[in-house]
Design a protein around this motif. Structure first.
Motif, PDB file in Angstrom:
ATOM      1  N   GLN A  66       0.854  -1.192   0.000  1.00  0.00           N
ATOM      2  CA  GLN A  66       0.000   0.000   0.000  1.00  0.00           C
ATOM      3  C   GLN A  66       0.888   1.240   0.000  1.00  0.00           C
ATOM      4  N   THR A  67       0.755   2.048  -1.032  1.00  0.00           N
ATOM      5  CA  THR A  67       1.659   3.170  -1.259  1.00  0.00           C
ATOM      6  C   THR A  67       0.888   4.496  -1.205  1.00  0.00           C
ATOM      7  N   TYR A  68       1.423   5.462  -0.438  1.00  0.00           N
ATOM      8  CA  TYR A  68       0.816   6.795  -0.338  1.00  0.00           C
ATOM      9  C   TYR A  68       1.799   7.820  -0.882  1.00  0.00           C
ATOM     10  N   VAL A  69       1.309   8.727  -1.744  1.00  0.00           N
ATOM     11  CA  VAL A  69       2.206   9.672  -2.410  1.00  0.00           C
ATOM     12  C   VAL A  69       1.721  11.108  -2.188  1.00  0.00           C
ATOM     13  N   LEU A  70       2.677  12.040  -2.330  1.00  0.00           N
ATOM     14  CA  LEU A  70       2.353  13.465  -2.293  1.00  0.00           C
ATOM     15  C   LEU A  70       2.065  13.958  -3.711  1.00  0.00           C
ATOM     16  N   GLY A  71       1.515  15.170  -3.802  1.00  0.00           N
ATOM     17  CA  GLY A  71       1.104  15.729  -5.086  1.00  0.00           C
ATOM     18  C   GLY A  71       2.218  16.388  -5.872  1.00  0.00           C
ATOM     19  N   ALA A  72       1.819  17.139  -6.883  1.00  0.00           N
ATOM     20  CA  ALA A  72       2.754  17.722  -7.852  1.00  0.00           C
ATOM     21  C   ALA A  72       3.636  18.806  -7.235  1.00  0.00           C
ATOM     22  N   ASN A  73       4.845  18.907  -7.790  1.00  0.00           N
ATOM     23  CA  ASN A  73       5.771  19.986  -7.429  1.00  0.00           C
ATOM     24  C   ASN A  73       6.096  20.874  -8.620  1.00  0.00           C
TER      25      ASN A  73
END
Length: 498
Positions: A66-73
């Motif tokens: 289960q992978t959680y990611v941050l948004g665009a930079n």
């Protein structure tokens, strides 16, 4: 029954190299067992073609955890994050959202802030503003029961994170990073803080979240910056760790301080950043600034905000230091102090030549107010002592010398931090260290080495007698005085005569 710790992985910039990342995770899990979550900071998507991503998006391939990611930079990758509140991007891959709090079923609390810092309006879709940071702070810090969070995820580094810590390598933390992230980390007190974007690995020494002797002990924070996935230099981009949520931890266990804990790098940052302003860097003395006009009756001091105190209608009054029980030769306001020896005066400390010094340039760093030892100093005085030490090291190094510092808190009423410069050409740091250890053995004194980044306040209690040495390499020697102690100890000579 003790809670079973969660096993987590944190990752730096993936930049579209999904197969490289997930194959590495599979290999780790095969060798070390399954992990509960993978947390990705920095750029999850890159400028590479979408073919690889399409395989995950359509279910042909699946993330093994289960992978959680941050948004665009950046503007180029905004298209992948359609829902600002977060959404599932592919099976087992979830976008957390622009900002917020994720609380797992275990009670683990993860605070996340996507994007890079922007102080301009309107804020781009790949950035966060002072208002965003303020709203996250308000979500959590509005209750008196708030003690901190388990994990903070940001893409940018916090500005000034390198202060008081180990080297951050090629990254200049006084110029690089986000002041708003520093502000958020100050208030949220995360136990772990992960960031990326600088394409390097940096694990800072843990730092404390309380002022020693003034506040109750709190847990320490560990900041870890991770490199980009598959980088050719093989810098670390995956970090494995175990954590028990602080909500279910024993309080005494939670606040245990690591032996290498340091001061908080953001401790001057609170008010300025909470108002959305840049955090001022800690002031540094010029390496050659050792002059003060003693004929000037009233000096101008700087307040804790860095503004001149005369320009402020309501200057902050510094806490009044303890008063001596009788006449003191070293309190600057005392008529007994030998003012002709004073070289420089700061806000909380002053620099003076040593009377009968071991060399012509033997100097003392002393608090202006009455403090018996380093252990009893308030936080603002400790900070200024560290500035004096750093400036003296630079000054003497520019003149081909290294500094030896020591303090004897025994049969003395006012702190005197001895600073003795020794020519680089005559003896090494090891020679100086051997001279201390040899003389200690001859006089049956137990001189112990303590961790380089250990705070002496963790080792000695207020009122305890001790002798303490700090070498130019950062090595430290300590002796707890129990009975008698030779007052001339520390005046030992190296083999070369220094």
């Amino acid at each position: 029954m003790a809670e079973k710790p969660l096993r987590l992985l944190a990752c730096g910039d993936v930049e579209g190299k999904f197969d490289v990342l997930f194959n590495r995770v599979r290999a780790i899990q095969k060798k070390s067992g399954n992990f509960d979550l993978l947390l990705c900071v920095g750029n999850f998507f890159g400028s590479t073609p979408d073919a690889e991503w399409e395989e995950y998006k359509t279910g042909i391939k699946k993330a093994p955890i289960q992978t959680y990611v941050l948004g665009a930079n950046n503007q180029e990758t905004v298209k992948y994050f359609q829902d600002v509140d977060g959404c599932e991007l592919a099976e087992n891959i979830t976008y957390l959202g622009r900002k917020g709090i994720f609380t797992g079923s275990s009670g683990l609390q993860i605070v996340y802030l996507s994007g890079t810092e922007s102080l301009n309006e309107p804020v781009p879709g790949y950035s966060f503003s002072p208002k965003d940071v303020s709203s996250v702070r308000t979500m959590l810090c509005s209750t008196s029961q708030f003690k901190g969070v388990d994990i903070l995820l940001t893409s940018p580094w916090p500005k000034y994170v390198g202060n008081f810590g180990n080297s951050s390598g090629e990254v200049d933390t006084k110029k690089c990073g986000s002041a708003l992230v520093s502000s958020l980390a100050t208030d949220l007190k995360p136990r772990y803080h992960f960031a990326a974007l600088e394409k390097t690995y940096y694990e800072r020494l843990p730092y404390r979240n309380h002022v020693v002797l003034q506040e109750n002990a709190q847990h320490a924070t560990r900041f870890i910056a991770l490199a980009n996935v598959g980088n050719p230099e093989k810098k670390k981009y995956l970090y494995a760790f175990s954590i028990v949520p602080m909500k279910v931890m024993d309080a005494a266990e939670l606040v245990k301080q690591p032996p290498d804990v340091t001061e908080n790098p953001y401790r001057k940052s609170g008010k300025e950043a909470s108002m959305g302003k840049q955090i001022p860097a800690p002031e540094e003395e010029s390496a050659c600034q050792f002059f003060f006009d003693l004929n000037e009756k009233q000096g101008r001091k700087r307040s804790s905000t860095g503004r001149d105190s005369k320009s402020s209608p309501h200057p902050k009054q510094p806490r009044k230091p303890p008063q001596p029980p009788g006449p003191c030769w070293f309190c600057l306001a005392s008529p007994e102090v030998e003012k002709h020896l004073v070289v420089n005066i700061g806000t909380h400390c002053y620099l003076a030549l040593a009377k009968g010094g071991l060399s012509d340039d033997h100097v003392l760093v002393l608090p202006i107010g009455h403090y018996q030892s380093v252990v009893e100093l308030s936080a603002e005085v400790v900070e200024e002592v560290e500035k004096y030490k750093a400036t003296l090291r630079r000054f003497f190094r520019s003149r081909g010398k290294r500094c030896v510092l020591f303090e004897r808190n025994y049969k003395s009423h006012h702190l005197q931090l001895q600073v003795i410069p020794v020519p680089l050409s005559c003896c090494s740091t090891d020679d100086i260290k051997d001279a201390f250890i040899t003389q200690a053995e001859q006089q049956q004194i137990e001189l112990l080495e303590i961790p380089e980044h250990a705070d002496i306040k963790q080792i000695a209690q207020p009122g305890a007698a001790y002798f303490y040495v700090e070498l130019d390499t950062g090595e430290k020697l300590f002796h707890r005085i129990k009975k008698n102690f030779p007052l001339q100890f520390g005046s030992n000579r190296c083999r070369c005569g220094h």
